[in-house]
Design a protein around this motif. Sequence first.
Motif, PDB file in Angstrom:
ATOM      1  N   UNK A 275       0.818  -1.220   0.000  1.00 31.81           N
ATOM      2  CA  UNK A 275       0.000   0.000   0.000  1.00 31.81           C
ATOM      3  C   UNK A 275       0.850   1.266   0.000  1.00 31.81           C
ATOM      4  N   UNK A 276       1.990   1.226   0.686  1.00 32.29           N
ATOM      5  CA  UNK A 276       2.854   2.409   0.771  1.00 32.29           C
ATOM      6  C   UNK A 276       3.474   2.773  -0.580  1.00 32.29           C
ATOM      7  N   UNK A 277       3.498   1.840  -1.527  1.00 34.42           N
ATOM      8  CA  UNK A 277       4.121   2.082  -2.832  1.00 34.42           C
ATOM      9  C   UNK A 277       3.110   2.451  -3.910  1.00 34.42           C
ATOM     10  N   UNK A 278       1.844   2.179  -3.657  1.00 31.15           N
ATOM     11  CA  UNK A 278       0.844   2.295  -4.723  1.00 31.15           C
ATOM     12  C   UNK A 278       0.728   3.698  -5.300  1.00 31.15           C
ATOM     13  N   UNK A 279       0.725   4.699  -4.446  1.00 27.76           N
ATOM     14  CA  UNK A 279       0.475   6.057  -4.920  1.00 27.76           C
ATOM     15  C   UNK A 279       1.543   6.532  -5.906  1.00 27.76           C
ATOM     16  N   UNK A 280       2.786   6.166  -5.669  1.00 29.82           N
ATOM     17  CA  UNK A 280       3.874   6.656  -6.518  1.00 29.82           C
ATOM     18  C   UNK A 280       4.116   5.774  -7.741  1.00 29.82           C
ATOM     19  N   UNK A 281       3.381   4.685  -7.845  1.00 34.39           N
ATOM     20  CA  UNK A 281       3.595   3.781  -8.969  1.00 34.39           C
ATOM     21  C   UNK A 281       2.357   3.622  -9.842  1.00 34.39           C
ATOM     22  N   UNK A 282       1.344   4.408  -9.611  1.00 25.71           N
ATOM     23  CA  UNK A 282       0.126   4.255 -10.412  1.00 25.71           C
ATOM     24  C   UNK A 282       0.149   5.104 -11.684  1.00 25.71           C
ATOM     25  N   UNK A 283       1.094   6.038 -11.790  1.00 26.38           N
ATOM     26  CA  UNK A 283       1.240   6.843 -13.000  1.00 26.38           C
ATOM     27  C   UNK A 283       2.719   6.961 -13.354  1.00 26.38           C
ATOM     28  N   UNK A 284       2.984   7.437 -14.559  1.00 23.69           N
ATOM     29  CA  UNK A 284       4.374   7.700 -14.983  1.00 23.69           C
ATOM     30  C   UNK A 284       4.752   9.156 -14.734  1.00 23.69           C
ATOM     31  N   UNK A 285       4.016   9.838 -13.846  1.00 26.89           N
ATOM     32  CA  UNK A 285       4.280  11.255 -13.564  1.00 26.89           C
ATOM     33  C   UNK A 285       5.690  11.539 -13.048  1.00 26.89           C
ATOM     34  N   UNK A 286       6.295  10.640 -12.221  1.00 25.59           N
ATOM     35  CA  UNK A 286       7.683  10.921 -11.807  1.00 25.59           C
ATOM     36  C   UNK A 286       8.631  11.088 -12.995  1.00 25.59           C
ATOM     37  N   UNK A 287       8.429  10.307 -14.037  1.00 29.08           N
ATOM     38  CA  UNK A 287       9.266  10.429 -15.237  1.00 29.08           C
ATOM     39  C   UNK A 287       8.842  11.614 -16.084  1.00 29.08           C
ATOM     40  N   UNK A 288       7.567  11.978 -16.027  1.00 29.71           N
ATOM     41  CA  UNK A 288       7.088  13.173 -16.733  1.00 29.71           C
ATOM     42  C   UNK A 288       7.788  14.417 -16.193  1.00 29.71           C
ATOM     43  N   UNK A 289       8.034  14.447 -14.885  1.00 30.80           N
ATOM     44  CA  UNK A 289       8.732  15.595 -14.283  1.00 30.80           C
ATOM     45  C   UNK A 289      10.173  15.666 -14.782  1.00 30.80           C
ATOM     46  N   UNK A 290      10.796  14.507 -14.969  1.00 27.60           N
ATOM     47  CA  UNK A 290      12.141  14.481 -15.549  1.00 27.60           C
ATOM     48  C   UNK A 290      12.104  15.039 -16.962  1.00 27.60           C
ATOM     49  N   UNK A 291      11.091  14.657 -17.722  1.00 26.82           N
ATOM     50  CA  UNK A 291      10.965  15.135 -19.103  1.00 26.82           C
ATOM     51  C   UNK A 291      10.758  16.649 -19.156  1.00 26.82           C
ATOM     52  N   UNK A 292      10.049  17.183 -18.179  1.00 26.96           N
ATOM     53  CA  UNK A 292       9.867  18.648 -18.140  1.00 26.96           C
ATOM     54  C   UNK A 292      11.193  19.353 -17.893  1.00 26.96           C
ATOM     55  N   UNK A 293      12.028  18.763 -17.036  1.00 27.48           N
ATOM     56  CA  UNK A 293      13.345  19.354 -16.773  1.00 27.48           C
ATOM     57  C   UNK A 293      14.230  19.250 -18.012  1.00 27.48           C
ATOM     58  N   UNK A 294      14.142  18.133 -18.718  1.00 24.32           N
ATOM     59  CA  UNK A 294      14.896  17.991 -19.968  1.00 24.32           C
ATOM     60  C   UNK A 294      14.449  19.033 -20.980  1.00 24.32           C
TER      61      UNK A 294
END
Length: 334
Positions: A275-294
């Motif tokens: 349960x502690x991992x679900x919120x951060x793994x349900x979307x690819x938004x963490x990588x989207x933030x990297x793409x915004x920085x790129x």
Amino acid sequence: LVVSRHCSLYDRPLIHYWLESERDIYPDTGGTRDSQFYPSVLEKGMRCERALRLALAEAYVQGVSTRKMAKVTEELCGLSLSSTQVSRAAKLLDEELDHWRKRELGNYPYLYLDARYEKVRHGGSVVDCAVLVAMGVNDSGKRDILGCSVSLSEAEVHWREFLQSLVQRGLRGITLIVSDAHEGLRSARKAVFGATPWQRCQFHLQQNALAYVPRQDMKQSIAGELKAVFNAPNAHEARRLLDAFVGRHEKAAPKLAKWAEENVPEGLVVYQLPEAHQRRLRTSNPLERVNRELKRRTRVATLFPNEESCLRLISAVAMEIAEEWQTGKTYLTM
């Protein structure tokens, strides 16, 4: 000595090469025919040149355009450098970046995959090249950018080559892959990581659903209903809400109902995780933030002269982000 004092910074390597050649021909003389003389001012000039080139490369990576750098060097150093010469100076990073892209990997339980596009000159025309990026979370809960690649498209062949290169570098231990449902990526993922569970990005699912809504005034309510499905406390409740959603829209929006029944379950795989991992793994938004920085760094370039120059800048920025993550906070408690 007189020549070395009066030649430009970019002529000095030629003189240095000549003196080194003389040293090879007359090894007992230390570099000249009749004496041990070697001009110290020349070596100083060589160090200055290397420092300047490294400074140009660093400024380029930090997001300063090649044209602006040409103006800065002219003002500060009295050198008239073209944007092409600045780009050439940035090539000093190639060896280090290539080593980073080919470094050995290891256990990464979670893998994020995504792509974005940059304009690149190719074959006499300007095309949109796909920038493929992979991000992982290791056994310690730290994020890392595992690799990046520049290809002509997101076709299966390019994604497959990229994923296979990760495996060849030792990537293993993957328990979940998070990405969108692009056809090229989907096919390549099945070919390389066929047995690995896949979590389809819930954000992209919500966006895809709007294409099947028959009326504009229904879009807001549909988005809210799907959000409730994805925010359900457990898999059983999510499935119940999804069944209710399908039944509710089966007559008024049959295409939407059929699409949701077939596709939304791909976004519920995350419920298999702690349960502690679900919120951060349900979307690819963490990588989207990297793409915004790129994108923030590549925006100043506007157009890359070739794929190599695009990969150089993308790799340098990605390497910088990855190093910050390694010394930063833990992303997930494993």
